[in-house]
Design an enzyme around this catalytic site. Structure first.
Site, PDB file in Angstrom:
ATOM      1  N   ASP A  20       0.867  -1.183   0.000  1.00 52.29           N
ATOM      2  CA  ASP A  20       0.000   0.000   0.000  1.00 52.29           C
ATOM      3  C   ASP A  20       0.899   1.227   0.000  1.00 52.29           C
ATOM      4  OD1 ASP A  20      -2.647   1.363   2.143  1.00 52.29           O
ATOM      5  OD2 ASP A  20      -1.483   2.186   0.487  1.00 52.29           O
ATOM      6  N   HIS A 135      -5.283  11.735  13.723  1.00 52.03           N
ATOM      7  CA  HIS A 135      -6.284  11.654  12.661  1.00 52.03           C
ATOM      8  C   HIS A 135      -7.472  10.789  13.054  1.00 52.03           C
ATOM      9  CE1 HIS A 135      -3.743  13.733   9.849  1.00 52.03           C
ATOM     10  NE2 HIS A 135      -2.791  12.836   9.941  1.00 52.03           N
ATOM     11  N   ASP A 172       2.786  18.574  13.918  1.00 57.00           N
ATOM     12  CA  ASP A 172       2.836  17.587  12.830  1.00 57.00           C
ATOM     13  C   ASP A 172       2.417  18.282  11.531  1.00 57.00           C
ATOM     14  OD1 ASP A 172       2.451  14.272  12.516  1.00 57.00           O
ATOM     15  OD2 ASP A 172       1.366  15.490  11.062  1.00 57.00           O
ATOM     16  N   HIS A 174       0.480  17.231   9.267  1.00 58.87           N
ATOM     17  CA  HIS A 174      -0.900  16.931   8.844  1.00 58.87           C
ATOM     18  C   HIS A 174      -1.871  17.569   9.829  1.00 58.87           C
ATOM     19  CE1 HIS A 174       1.432  13.573   7.064  1.00 58.87           C
ATOM     20  NE2 HIS A 174       0.622  13.778   6.044  1.00 58.87           N
ATOM     21  N   ASP A 265       7.017  14.998  10.703  1.00 56.75           N
ATOM     22  CA  ASP A 265       6.921  15.040   9.236  1.00 56.75           C
ATOM     23  C   ASP A 265       6.881  16.498   8.769  1.00 56.75           C
ATOM     24  OD1 ASP A 265       3.552  13.614   9.557  1.00 56.75           O
ATOM     25  OD2 ASP A 265       4.422  15.454  10.391  1.00 56.75           O
ATOM     26  N   TYR A 305       8.577  10.525   9.005  1.00 58.35           N
ATOM     27  CA  TYR A 305       8.807   9.358   8.156  1.00 58.35           C
ATOM     28  C   TYR A 305      10.177   9.325   7.518  1.00 58.35           C
ATOM     29  CZ  TYR A 305       4.007   9.372   9.275  1.00 58.35           C
ATOM     30  OH  TYR A 305       2.845   9.418  10.010  1.00 58.35           O
TER      31      TYR A 305
HETATM   32  N1  LIG Z   1       1.928  12.056  -0.186  1.00 56.50           N
HETATM   33  C1  LIG Z   1       0.648  12.611  -0.418  1.00 56.50           C
HETATM   34  C2  LIG Z   1      -0.448  11.616  -0.110  1.00 56.50           C
HETATM   35  C3  LIG Z   1      -0.883  11.799   1.330  1.00 56.50           C
HETATM   36  N2  LIG Z   1      -1.153  10.504   1.956  1.00 56.50           N
HETATM   37  C4  LIG Z   1      -1.476  10.722   3.373  1.00 56.50           C
HETATM   38  C5  LIG Z   1      -1.401   9.437   4.140  1.00 56.50           C
HETATM   39  C6  LIG Z   1      -1.774   9.680   5.606  1.00 56.50           C
HETATM   40  C7  LIG Z   1      -0.657  10.372   6.336  1.00 56.50           C
HETATM   41  C8  LIG Z   1      -0.988  10.335   7.792  1.00 56.50           C
HETATM   42  C9  LIG Z   1       0.122  10.723   8.684  1.00 56.50           C
HETATM   43  O1  LIG Z   1       1.205  10.938   8.269  1.00 56.50           O
HETATM   44  C10 LIG Z   1      -0.162  10.793  10.134  1.00 56.50           C
HETATM   45  S1  LIG Z   1       0.964  11.857  11.006  1.00 56.50           S
HETATM   46 ZN   LIG Z   2       1.635  13.718  10.039  1.00 53.04          ZN
END
Ligand SMILES: NCCCNCCCCCC(=O)CS
Ligand SMILES: [Zn+2]
Length: 663
Positions: A20, A135, A172, A174, A265, A305
């Site tokens: 994935d 999230h 963060d 996000h 991140d 990450y």
């Molecule tokens: N690269 C662009 C596509 C974005 N995909 C997002 C996946 C969820 C990320 C959730 C996260 O990092 C929690 S801190």
């Molecule tokens: Zn994040």
């Protein structure tokens, strides 16, 4: 009191079992590299290790529904195919037979941290956990998150300890929409998040992630979203948002606990964030929160990450929680236009809810960059592997000097607990003595004054050599002492001294235009119109007794100026007769240690020696006591500070709060 570190390798015992591309970045190594970096750097040894525990169902149900919990409870018994199908009902998550166990440990770790901090067993701490939490929602997993660790921790703190005000800072990259949904109508939890947004073409593409989502019903004003509409945001963008948005509001809110959704991140090299802020910035972000809530700061890991960036950023955070001096911020420059737009928009959106933002410029003054029309398409979807490798310098080693706080006192004065009295017996170089006599003592043979001034020189030199971190000096003539230190420090070619004068009085006479000294004076009236532009008088109608006026000046003017000036020494001068309260004075002494690698020299006039011990506490790293919820600053003061800010914009770019500010 110590710094807690909560980590258990048990939380590495789940991982992605199928292909994935969206989830593959969330690997167990995130935790191991972070913890190993803390061990290797010796930081783990200085922390108080607290064991994890599983959260109880009751604790999980503080935020999540029974239906959702019952679903997740079934995952340990699922086959890989069933796990895959189960995950498909959510957005960007995966499950593993061990996910549920690890998710309960992640919540339990956060609750252990909150318990130890609120019971006063440790001052602050960090929980290294996975899965992340911000999230996840009442009825759904989302974005690698199963249970909302930080939201549960906030609810738990309110319920078990009766807290009335909890601040959640989500750095963060996000948007923790799960946290926002939990507390958007709750005025007891102030949620602040910045996040990559790009006008909603970035995940999770929510309109409610934008700056105009300010909270609902009783919670209006208690949800602050700062959207990053471009990638590549830098340290300057991050610090500007802290100084011009988060910190003034956080001080007005006066939280009893600070929870950090510490996602990394947002750091350089991260494939998700694609930002440019370097790991050392997290030392500054952490430091700037540590005088809130009496220092009760609980950092809980969210994302991050890039394993190198993540582990360096975690170390920077923990080292600051431990009280080590901050690194000097590398080449700060103007926040970018997009960041300034975001700052302008969010300050405007909250102008009615926070008196510190009451004067925020309205949006008519510039055209907001338009949102793309039509449905959001995913930002150029390249998997993180084909992103070009980003490199950055390893953060500089931050070494705490052997002596933290030295005190220069008269012989009969008692040396405050924890400070090291400076022996003025050190023979002073006769040439220096001669210069001091000639410049400051008009040749008179006052040996007492000479030994005091020479003591100051010694203090300053020991700081330059990193033999001591900071110091305080009780002097008879504070103006002379200030001029003496300024002169001595600015003699060396690449030294710069930031002089912060609190209270009314003459600025030191020898401030020159060469930008080796910058004086910021916070007082009640314009003494004489400051002729040189490196002498900046901030006038408050009620003088330094006005707590919110001083705090407004600190975040709106002093810290941005200080960060941009990047001094090698901070000279904090308490002018005689200044009505500054010990609380405000301690906040100042604490906050200013974010500059000059913590080299702060505090000058106190002989007659004010009652503030010696509170000063010493702050210099020794004790968090300043909370100031209480702040009143509105005086409109007249706000206008004066706004006018001063606009006047200084030409020379100081970190003072900008709107895109229209340039030019
Ligand atoms: N690269 C662009 C596509 C974005 N995909 C997002 C996946 C969820 C990320 C959730 C996260 O990092 C929690 S801190
Ligand atoms: Zn994040």
């Amino acid at each position: 009191m110590g710094t807690a570190l909560i980590y258990d390798e048990e939380m590495t015992s789940y991982k992605l079992l199928w292909d994935d591309p969206e989830c593959e970045v969330e690997v167990p190594e995130r935790l191991t590299v972070s913890y190993e970096a803390l061990v290797r750097s010796g930081l783990a040894d200085h922390c108080v290790s607290i064991p994890v525990r599983e959260a109880t169902e009751e604790e999980i149900l503080l935020i999540h529904s029974e239906e959702y919990l019952e679903k997740v409870k079934k995952t340990p018994h699922m086959s890989v195919q069933e796990l895959k199908d189960f995950a498909l009902q959510f957005n960007a998550v995966y499950f593993h037979p061990n996910s549920y166990h690890c998710a309960k440990l992640a919540v339990g770790a956060a609750l252990q941290l909150v318990d130890h901090v609120l019971m006063g067993k440790v001052r602050n701490g960090m929980a290294l956990v996975r899965p992340p939490g911000h999230h996840s929602m009442r009825d759904a997993a989302c974005g690698f998150c199963t249970f909302n660790n930080v939201a549960i921790a906030a609810q738990y703190a309110k319920q078990k300890y009766g807290l009335k005000r909890v601040l959640i800072v989500d750095w963060d990259i996000h948007h923790g929409q799960g946290v926002q949904y939990c507390f958007e109508d709750d005025p007891s939890v102030l949620y602040f998040s910045w996040h990559r947004y790009e006008h909603s073409i970035f995940w999770p593409h929510l309109p409610e992630s934008d700056y105009d989502a300010v909270g609902k019903d009783k919670g209006v004003g208690f949800n602050i979203n700062v959207p990053w509409n471009k990638v590549g945001m830098t340290n300057s963008d991050f610090l500007s948002v802290f100084c011009h948005v988060l910190l003034p509001v956080a001080y007005e809110f006066c939280p009893e606990l600070v929870l950090v959704s510490a996602g990394y991140d947002s750091g350089i090299g991260d494939p998700e964030g694609e930002m440019c802020a370097t790991p050392d910035i997290f030392a500054h972000l952490t430091h700037l929160l540590m005088n809130l809530a009496g220092g009760k700061v609980c950092a809980v890991l969210e994302g991050g990450y890039n394993l190198t960036s993540l582990s360096q950023s975690v170390c920077q955070t923990v080292q600051t929680l431990l009280g080590d001096p901050n690194p000097r911020p590398e080449n700060l420059r103007s926040p970018c236009q997009s960041a300034l737009e975001s700052i302008h928009c969010v300050r405007w959106a909250h102008r009615r809810y926070w008196s510190c933002l009451g004067h925020a410029a309205d949006l008519s003054s510039f055209q907001i960059s338009t949102k793309p029309s039509g449905s959001p398409k995913e930002a150029g979807e390249s998997t993180w592997k084909d992103k070009v490798a980003v490199v950055w310098p390893e953060p500089v080693k931050r070494v705490a000097p052997p002596v933290r706080t030295a005190a220069l006192l008269s012989d009969e004065a008692v040396c405050p607990e924890g400070c090291k009295r400076l022996a003025t017996s050190d023979k002073l170089d006769p040439r220096v003595a001669g210069k001091l006599r000639e410049n400051f003592l008009e040749g008179e043979g006052d040996s007492e004054a000479l030994s005091a001034l020479s003591g100051l020189i010694t203090l300053t030199e020991k700081m330059e050599k990193d033999e001591i971190l900071n110091g305080l000096a009780v002097v008879r003539d504070i103006t002379m002492a200030t001029a003496c230190v300024v002169q001595h420090v600015t003699m060396a070619p690449n030294n710069r001294v930031l002089v912060v004068c609190v209270g009314d009085g003459e600025a030191p006479s020898n401030i020159t235009e060469d930008r080796k000294a910058l004086v910021v004076r916070i007082g009640s009236r314009e003494t004489k119109q400051s002729k040189c532009k490196n002498d900046i008088p901030v006038c408050l109608k009620k003088g330094c007794a006005d707590v919110s006026g001083v705090i407004q000046a600190v975040f709106g003017l002093l810290l941005p100026l200080g960060y941009e000036f990047d001094p090698s020494l901070v000279l904090l001068v308490r002018m005689p007769g200044s009505e500054v309260s010990d609380g405000v004075w301690q906040q100042l002494t604490g906050l200013l240690q974010c500059l000059a690698q913590g080299h702060v020299l505090v000058l106190i006039q002989e007659c004010e020696k009652s503030c010696v011990s509170p000063t010493a506490c702050s210099l020794l790293g004790e968090p300043a006591p909370p100031l209480g919820q702040l009143q509105a600053p005086l409109p007249q003061d706000v206008e004066d500070m706004e006018r001063l800010r606009r006047k200084l914009l030409a020379d100081w770019t970190l003072l900008q709060t709107t895109a229209a500010d340039t030019g």
